[in-house]
Each structure stands twice: as structure tokens, then as C-alpha cells.
Design a protein around this motif. Structure first.
Motif, short mmCIF file in Angstrom:
data_model
loop_
_atom_site.label_atom_id
_atom_site.label_comp_id
_atom_site.label_asym_id
_atom_site.label_seq_id
_atom_site.Cartn_x
_atom_site.Cartn_y
_atom_site.Cartn_z
N GLU A 13 58.02 60.65 47.98
CA GLU A 13 57.51 59.34 48.16
C GLU A 13 56.04 59.40 48.50
OE1 GLU A 13 59.37 55.34 50.17
OE2 GLU A 13 59.84 57.27 51.17
N LYS A 14 55.23 58.45 47.92
CA LYS A 14 54.02 58.14 48.34
C LYS A 14 53.96 57.03 49.36
CE LYS A 14 51.15 58.43 44.69
NZ LYS A 14 50.87 58.09 43.35
N LEU A 15 52.68 57.19 50.14
CA LEU A 15 52.25 56.03 51.09
C LEU A 15 51.77 54.84 50.06
CD1 LEU A 15 50.75 57.35 54.32
CD2 LEU A 15 53.12 56.05 53.95
N TYR A 16 50.95 55.14 49.09
CA TYR A 16 50.29 54.45 48.38
C TYR A 16 50.42 54.53 46.97
CZ TYR A 16 47.96 54.10 52.95
OH TYR A 16 47.41 54.22 54.27
N GLU A 17 50.73 53.33 46.18
CA GLU A 17 51.02 53.40 44.83
C GLU A 17 49.56 53.01 44.03
OE1 GLU A 17 53.17 55.08 43.42
OE2 GLU A 17 54.75 55.02 44.67
N GLU A 18 49.51 53.72 42.84
CA GLU A 18 48.23 53.04 41.95
C GLU A 18 48.75 52.70 40.69
OE1 GLU A 18 44.85 56.46 42.82
OE2 GLU A 18 46.91 57.35 43.00
N LEU A 19 48.00 51.90 39.98
CA LEU A 19 48.08 51.48 38.64
C LEU A 19 47.27 52.45 37.64
CD1 LEU A 19 48.45 47.70 39.36
CD2 LEU A 19 50.30 49.52 38.71
N LEU A 20 46.10 52.83 37.99
CA LEU A 20 45.29 53.42 37.07
C LEU A 20 44.90 54.71 37.51
CD1 LEU A 20 42.65 50.75 36.76
CD2 LEU A 20 44.17 51.18 34.95
N ILE A 21 45.19 55.80 36.57
CA ILE A 21 44.44 57.26 36.52
C ILE A 21 42.87 57.09 36.71
CG2 ILE A 21 44.43 59.38 35.63
CD1 ILE A 21 46.98 58.76 34.42
N GLY A 22 42.13 56.54 36.10
CA GLY A 22 40.84 56.45 35.83
C GLY A 22 40.47 55.23 36.45
N ASN A 23 39.19 54.80 36.65
CA ASN A 23 38.69 53.66 37.11
C ASN A 23 37.94 52.62 36.16
OD1 ASN A 23 39.65 53.93 39.92
ND2 ASN A 23 37.58 55.75 39.84
N ASN A 24 38.65 52.82 34.81
CA ASN A 24 37.95 52.11 33.60
C ASN A 24 38.62 50.94 33.15
OD1 ASN A 24 39.83 53.92 32.66
ND2 ASN A 24 38.62 54.54 30.85
N PRO A 25 39.64 49.95 33.85
CA PRO A 25 40.41 49.00 33.29
C PRO A 25 39.25 48.35 32.20
CG PRO A 25 39.90 48.51 35.42
CD PRO A 25 39.23 49.94 35.29
N GLU A 26 39.96 47.65 31.00
CA GLU A 26 39.23 46.70 30.27
C GLU A 26 39.98 45.46 30.26
OE1 GLU A 26 39.03 48.66 26.52
OE2 GLU A 26 38.04 50.16 27.17
N PRO A 27 39.39 44.37 30.45
CA PRO A 27 39.93 43.18 30.43
C PRO A 27 40.66 42.71 28.86
CG PRO A 27 37.64 42.71 30.27
CD PRO A 27 37.84 44.49 30.45
N THR A 28 41.59 41.88 28.94
CA THR A 28 42.30 41.44 27.55
C THR A 28 41.96 40.08 27.47
OG1 THR A 28 44.69 41.18 28.49
CG2 THR A 28 43.74 43.26 27.66
N ASN A 29 42.78 39.43 26.60
CA ASN A 29 42.73 37.93 26.43
C ASN A 29 43.44 37.04 27.53
OD1 ASN A 29 40.87 38.01 24.18
ND2 ASN A 29 42.58 38.28 22.63
N HIS A 30 44.24 38.08 28.17
CA HIS A 30 45.25 37.52 29.05
C HIS A 30 44.72 37.95 30.58
CE1 HIS A 30 48.87 36.50 31.42
NE2 HIS A 30 49.39 35.87 30.31
N PRO A 31 44.71 36.89 31.30
CA PRO A 31 43.75 37.11 32.72
C PRO A 31 44.72 38.07 33.63
CG PRO A 31 45.03 34.87 32.67
CD PRO A 31 45.06 35.45 31.31
N ARG A 32 46.11 38.27 33.48
CA ARG A 32 46.88 39.07 33.88
C ARG A 32 47.04 40.60 33.60
NH1 ARG A 32 49.40 35.77 38.01
NH2 ARG A 32 47.50 34.85 39.31
N ILE A 33 46.67 40.63 32.33
CA ILE A 33 46.85 41.92 31.51
C ILE A 33 45.60 42.69 31.31
CG2 ILE A 33 47.85 43.03 29.48
CD1 ILE A 33 49.52 40.53 29.40
N MET A 34 45.49 44.09 31.92
CA MET A 34 44.27 44.89 31.75
C MET A 34 44.79 46.19 30.72
SD MET A 34 42.70 45.20 35.40
CE MET A 34 44.22 45.72 36.14
N ARG A 35 43.69 46.69 30.29
CA ARG A 35 43.93 47.74 29.35
C ARG A 35 43.32 49.21 29.81
NH1 ARG A 35 41.44 45.97 25.45
NH2 ARG A 35 42.86 44.79 24.37
N ALA A 36 44.07 50.01 29.82
CA ALA A 36 43.59 51.23 30.34
C ALA A 36 43.35 52.46 29.25
CB ALA A 36 44.31 51.66 31.28
N ARG A 37 42.19 52.92 29.13
CA ARG A 37 42.17 53.94 28.16
C ARG A 37 42.29 55.52 28.96
NH1 ARG A 37 42.82 52.88 22.87
NH2 ARG A 37 41.98 50.56 22.43
N GLU A 38 43.23 56.01 28.60
CA GLU A 38 43.44 57.51 29.52
C GLU A 38 43.49 58.75 28.75
OE1 GLU A 38 46.73 56.38 32.21
OE2 GLU A 38 45.30 55.29 33.40
#
Length: 642
Positions: free
Chosen positions: A563-588
Motif C-alpha cells: 500500500e502507498k501513501l499517495y497514488e499517482e495518475l501519470l508516470i511522466g509529466n506530459n499529459p496532453e489535453p483532449t476535446n473533453h475537459p475531464r480526459i487527458m492523454r498520456a504518452r508513455e
């Protein structure tokens, strides 16, 4: 206090009498009302107020003698006066109407001396008005007395003096266990006004009103308020340690049907404070309408909600793939009932199968040839998978691999994997297994050939899912505590199940191939604060060093394996926006399919043939270099390494 004691003694005296005594009291009281109606009728007809005369006494004797047989026959005295309602008033109208018939016969045909004939009609009308008024007065007086002295009764404050609050207050009048002490409203200009006899207070006086009026519960009647505003109100109420319930939506308010049964406990999603974004209907239906859709893990928290959302967009067929018999049965029955009620001609197909079995997946996919697949089948509970790595890795990784291969064979157009934030720099086997699932889809999408559009959607915890902290905390609070917390600094991302499912479907429609979509989960929530909020919103207090007499204790048990203290959503720090305000795109980063395929064969051998969990975890560590196994697994793997 003296007045309250007097009311309590009066009430207990009345309610303590046998029912026969109370009926006799009602009969004598009605006799007095009947005589009063005679006096009023004579004075109105003759214009002279005469209390005692031969015509008055004669007519009164006839009226009273006429009334009781009719009243007994129509059941007037069988009804409980303190519960009088519309039916009681209607029954009184019928009884007094029947009473007019013999009075007309006596006054018109036999002609009583000095008694006007019009009294035969005028008296029953006045008598009915007096009876109805007395029943209503007694009812509300008794209800108010019951509420005032009932030791088990609740003193409630309605937050919101609008239409919803007024309808709710009207419903509360019929609840003997609830005493309405007033309204609270954000419009400070209403302070000092009264609604249906109850005072209205400005919301800036919340603490003062709760203390002075001894409020036990606050009912939120503000269904049109934004989530942000509701969160601000709820956070204010938490400090007062009162039980809080809420009206969920505007539907019943518009229909004018608000009742106490519509109230529900505050939902934890109301503490997120983030407004939900309405789904894009075009994206929701793009890969669903008129198609064959398969959902694996259809009986789970996410899988079942995906099915509920999908069926609303009228696929031609919806295949429910699930290895739990009960889970499959429950979602199938629910969807069939929905289709029957909505008149939707969607073919619902239940398939009891294990995604980790290659033969089962090839059979199911070959039979139904799905156009769109949402792969939600997975073991997700971190401690259980940590303790059962063979089962967890086989179900999660091999289940995904066999599903992907079967989808390729039958020409599926869209294949979407439901992933997790635990796949980012995982510290547990479950998270590492989900990262390998992502690698499988990424590698397949990178191959330069035609095939399904593979995509992944990664998000954090969903509220109310099986095994999540929210239902566990509720159960612990109901049992009187303590609440068990692994670490006071642990944080998690949270999202509602419907919102997450809608975003998954929309992300799938936007996919071109190989994307790792990341959902905007808002700000992470501290689990300890979540626990404190749930305690306070239940009207209880937290027991700690500062408050040793509190109700519920919060106990820290220590982080569980992996178990971790903190969870993350991205491995890198390069999220790209999409046409939806609540959805990002990650290239990993990804692994070529040939390299990944060999490692998967080796892993499959360890899982099926040798049954070596240590070897399997070592292979997982090679495939996911950022995977940091727990200390126990690190020691075991080191011991097995030559």
C-alpha cells in the motif's frame, strides 16, 4: 420548562385514559358543539342571542338525539381524533348531511312551534364546521404536544426555505417523532419571517440556532444548489456535530411530492466539491448505438455501471461476461427490467466465463463477434492480490491477453481497458499487473497492421465500490467504532462510479490507438478527513486526545503490504489535453510486442506449470522496472535469484 412539564402531564393524562373513556369524552364534547350550533343557528336566523328558551331546548334535544345514532352508524367515533385527516372530515360531512334529513322532516312536516324551518339545514352546516374545526385543532394540538414531550423525538432544522423546504416541512407535520424547530436560509433578508408558523433564520446564525434550539438533525432542502455550494454548507454543518440528511434531486419537488422518505444520508460524492460535466451524447453513442458490445467483469462495480450506461444508448446486443454467478444474475435482471420499462429492444446476453481461460474467450468472442469491448475484469483488492499473486497475475494479465487476442481474431473495432492509478510506479502486485495489461495494449496498438483500436483509461478509486473505504467506514460507525485507518496521511483520488463510467465510454470513442487516457480526478482526498467527515455528518463526535468523551475513535493500523501513501495518475509529466475537459492523454514508454510476447510466455509458464509465485513476481519486476515490490517479496525474490 414549567409550561413544557404542564404539557407533558396533560398529554400523559389524556393518552393514559382507556380508549372507552376517550370515546365518551369525545361524545360529550360533540354534544356541547351540537348545542352551540343550535344557539348560533337561532341567533343567525332570528337576529337575537337567546341562551335558554323552550324552542332552543326542544330543537337541541331533537338534534342531539338524531346525531348519535347517525354518528355511530357512520363510524365517527371509531376514528382516532389525533390522526384526523381528509377522510375524517369527509365522514363528518356525510354524517351531518344525513342528520339534516330527520331534522327537515321534523321542522317542515311536523312544524315545531317557534322553530324556523331553515334551522333544519342551517344547524347541520354550522355543526359540521364546528366538528371539522375541532378535529383539526385537536389533531395539530396533540401532534405538537407529542413532538414536544416525546423523549425519542428529533428536533430538526430545515436548511432551505424555498419550495423544496416548504414541501418537506409540510410532510414533517405528519411525523409524530419529528419536531420542526424552524428554517435556515442563505437569503438573510428572510431572517425573522415565519413559514407555516415556523421561524426562518439566516444561515449566518447556524451555530446559534443549533445550540439554542437543541437541534438534533439538519435536513438539506436545496436540491438545485451546485455541488460546490453543497460542499461548503456540509463542511459548515460538520463542525456542529448534527446528523445531516438531504433531498437528492428536483424531480419530486417539481411534482410536488416531497416526503420524509425522500431524504437520504449525505453522500460522500457531495464532499468532492467538483461539478460533474454533462456527458457528450455523440461520444457516448459513437461506439455503442446499433453495435454488439461486450463488457467483461460485468458484475463488478465499474463493469455493472458501464452496462447501465451502455444500454441507454441502444446497442443491438450487450454481452455480459462475468465469472461470478450472482454478479452476472444481478446485473442481467436489472438490465432486463430497465429494457422492459424503457421499451428498449436490446438483446441482453449473459456469459458465465473466466477471462483468464483462452478457450473460453475464443469461444465467446467467436460466437458474438463484438464490435466494442470494455475490459473491466480484474482482481483489484491490493492486500488480497498481494497474498495471492498467482491468481491475481493470471486473472489480470492473462485475462487481458486472451481477450485482446480473441478480439483481434474476430475483427473487434474498439477495445478499451479499464486501468488504475495503482499502475503508476506500482508498489504492489495488483498495480504492476495492471501496468503489464497496459503494456499489452500499447504493444498491440504499435504494430503497423489493421486491428482493433486499443486504448486504456486510467483513474483512481470510485466511491461506493465493493471493498472501498466508504461502506467500511459506514459499517464501523453503525457499530459504534472504532474506524480503522491504515495511516493518517494516506490520500486517494476519488470519483463517482457513474461519472467514471461515462468518461470511460467517451474516452473509448476518442481513441485512435494506443492512448493511455487519464481521467481528471480533482484533488486527492485525505482518508482521515473523510473518516472524520462521515462521523460528524452522522451527528457523532470523534474521540481523541482533545475529546476523550467522543463517540467514535479513529485507530491507525499501519500500511498494508504493497500500500502507498499517495497514488499517482501519470508516470511522466506530459499529459496532453483532449476535446473533453475531464480526459487527458498520456504518452508513455512501451515494449515492442516481440519482446513482451516472450516475457508473457515465460510468465504464463510460471503461473500455470511451475506455480512459482516468486518467479512470476521476478518476471513482473523485469517487465515493469518502476515496480517496487514490498519488503517481503523483495526478500523472497532475492533469495531465489542465483
Amino acid at each position: 420548562m414549567a409550561w413544557r412539564q404542564l404539557r407533558e402531564r396533560t398529554l400523559r393524562f389524556i393518552l393514559g385514559r382507556p380508549r372507552l373513556h376517550r370515546q365518551l369524552l369525545a361524545i360529550l364534547f360533540d354534544a356541547a358543539l351540537c348545542f352551540a350550533a343550535v344557539l348560533i343557528a337561532f341567533s343567525l336566523r332570528l337576529g337575537v342571542w337567546d341562551l335558554v328558551s323552550r324552542p332552543i331546548m326542544t330543537f337541541a334535544a331533537i338534534a342531539i338525539a338524531t346525531w348519535y345514532p347517525i354518528a355511530w352508524r357512520t363510524g365517527v367515533y371509531r376514528a382516532l381524533t389525533r390522526f384526523s385527516g381528509a377522510r375524517t372530515i369527509a365522514n363528518l360531512a356525510v354524517a351531518t348531511g344525513l342528520m339534516a334529513i330527520p331534522l327537515i322532516v321534523v321542522c317542515v312536516i311536523f312544524r315545531l312551534p317557534d322553530v324556523p324551518r331553515t334551522l333544519s339545514v342551517l344547524h347541520p352546516i354550522i355543526f359540521f364546521l364546528l366538528l371539522a374545526s375541532s378535529r383539526i385543532a385537536i389533531r395539530f394540538t396533540m401532534l405538537d404536544l407529542l413532538k414536544a414531550v416525546d423523549v425519542n423525538g428529533k428536533r430538526v432544522l430545515v436548511y432551505g426555505a424555498g419550495r423544496a423546504g416548504q414541501q418537506l416541512a409540510l410532510s414533517l407535520r405528519h411525523e409524530p417523532q419529528i419536531h420542526l424547530v424552524g428554517f435556515l436560509d442563505d437569503d438573510l433578508r428572510l431572517h425573522g419571517q415565519r413559514l407555516d408558523g415556523a421561524p426562518v433564520f439566516g444561515s449566518d446564525r447556524l451555530r446559534e440556532v443549533v445550540a439554542e434550539r437543541e437541534v438534533d438533525e439538519v435536513l438539506l432542502a436545496i436540491p438545485s444548489a451546485s455541488r460546490t455550494r453543497r460542499r461548503a454548507i456540509i463542511e459548515t454543518l460538520q463542525k456542529e456535530e448534527v446528523y445531516v440528511r438531504s433531498l437528492p434531486n428536483l424531480t419530486n419537488v417539481i411534482e410536488g411530492k416531497v416526503t420524509v422518505s425522500d431524504l437520504r444520508e449525505i453522500q460522500i460524492e457531495e464532499l468532492l466539491g467538483r461539478e460533474a460535466v454533462a456527458p457528450n451524447e455523440l461520444l457516448m453513442g459513437k461506439t455503442i448505438i446499433g453495435r454488439t458490445v461486450l463488457v467483461s467483469g460485468a458484475g463488478g462495480s465499474i463493469g455493472s455501471e458501464l452496462c447501465r450506461q451502455i444500454v441507454q444508448f441502444r446497442p443491438s446486443r450487450l454481452v455480459l461476461l462475468e465469472q461470478s454467478e450472482y454478479g452476472l444474475y444481478a446485473i442481467e435482471q436489472e438490465l432486463r427490467e430497465f429494457c422492459a420499462d424503457a421499451g428498449a429492444s436490446v438483446q441482453i446476453i449473459p456469459e458465465l466465463a473466466n477471462a483468464a481461460e483462452r478457450s473460453s474467450m475464443r469461444r465467446v468472442y467467436a460466437r458474438y463477434r463484438p464490435d466494442t469491448v470494455f475490459h473491466a475484469a480484474a482482481y483489484k483488492h491490493v492486500p488480497l492480490v498481494e497474498a495471492n499473486p498467482i491468481a491475481g497475475l493470471r486473472n489480470n494479465i492473462m485475462g487481458t491477453l486472451h481477450s485482446v487476442e480473441a478480439a483481434e481474431e474476430v475483427g473487434t473495432t474498439h477495445f478499451t481497458l479499464i486501468s488504475t492509478d495503482k499502475a503508476v510506479r506500482p508498489t504492489n502486485i495488483m498495480g504492476a499487473s495492471k501496468r503489464i495489461c497496459e503494456l499489452i495494449l500499447q504493444a498491440k496498438a504499435a504494430e503497423e497492421r489493421r486491428g482493433p483500436v486499443f486504448s486504456m483509461v486510467r483513474f483512481g478509486n470510485v466511491l461506493g465500490s465493493s471493498g472501498s473505504v466508504v461502506p467500511r467506514f459506514k459499517e464501523q460507525i453503525a457499530q459504534g467504532g472504532p474506524i480503522t485507518l491504515t495511516h493518517r496521511d494516506i490520500t486517494r483520488y476519488f470519483m463517482t462510479i457513474p461519472e467514471a463510467s461515462q468518461l470511460v465510454i467517451q474516452a473509448s470513442a476518442m481513441a485512435k490507438g494506443g492512448e493511455v487516457f487519464v481521467l481528471d480526478m480533482g484533488e486527492p482526498i485525505k482518508i482521515a478527513e473523510l473518516a472524520y467527515s462521515m462521523v460528524r455528518l452522522s451527528g457523532l463526535s470523534v474521540r481523541d486526545a482533545d475529546n476523550p468523551d467522543g463517540d467514535i475513535e479513529v485507530v491507525e493500523t499501519g500500511l498494508r503490504p504493497g500500500e502507498k501513501l499517495y497514488e499517482e495518475l501519470l508516470i511522466g509529466n506530459n499529459p496532453e489535453p483532449t476535446n473533453h475537459p475531464r480526459i487527458m492523454r498520456a504518452r508513455e514508454n512501451l515494449l515492442p510486442w516481440n519482446d513482451l510476447h516472450d516475457a508473457l510466455d515465460e510468465l504464463n509458464s510460471a503461473l500455470r506449470e511451475t506455480g512459482s509465485s516468486t518467479t512470476a513476481v521476478q518476471i513482473v519486476s523485469k517487465l515493469v522496472p518502476e515496480f517496487v515490490p514490498s519488503k517481503e517479496w523483495s526478500k523472497r525474490c532475492a533469495a531465489q535469484t542465483p
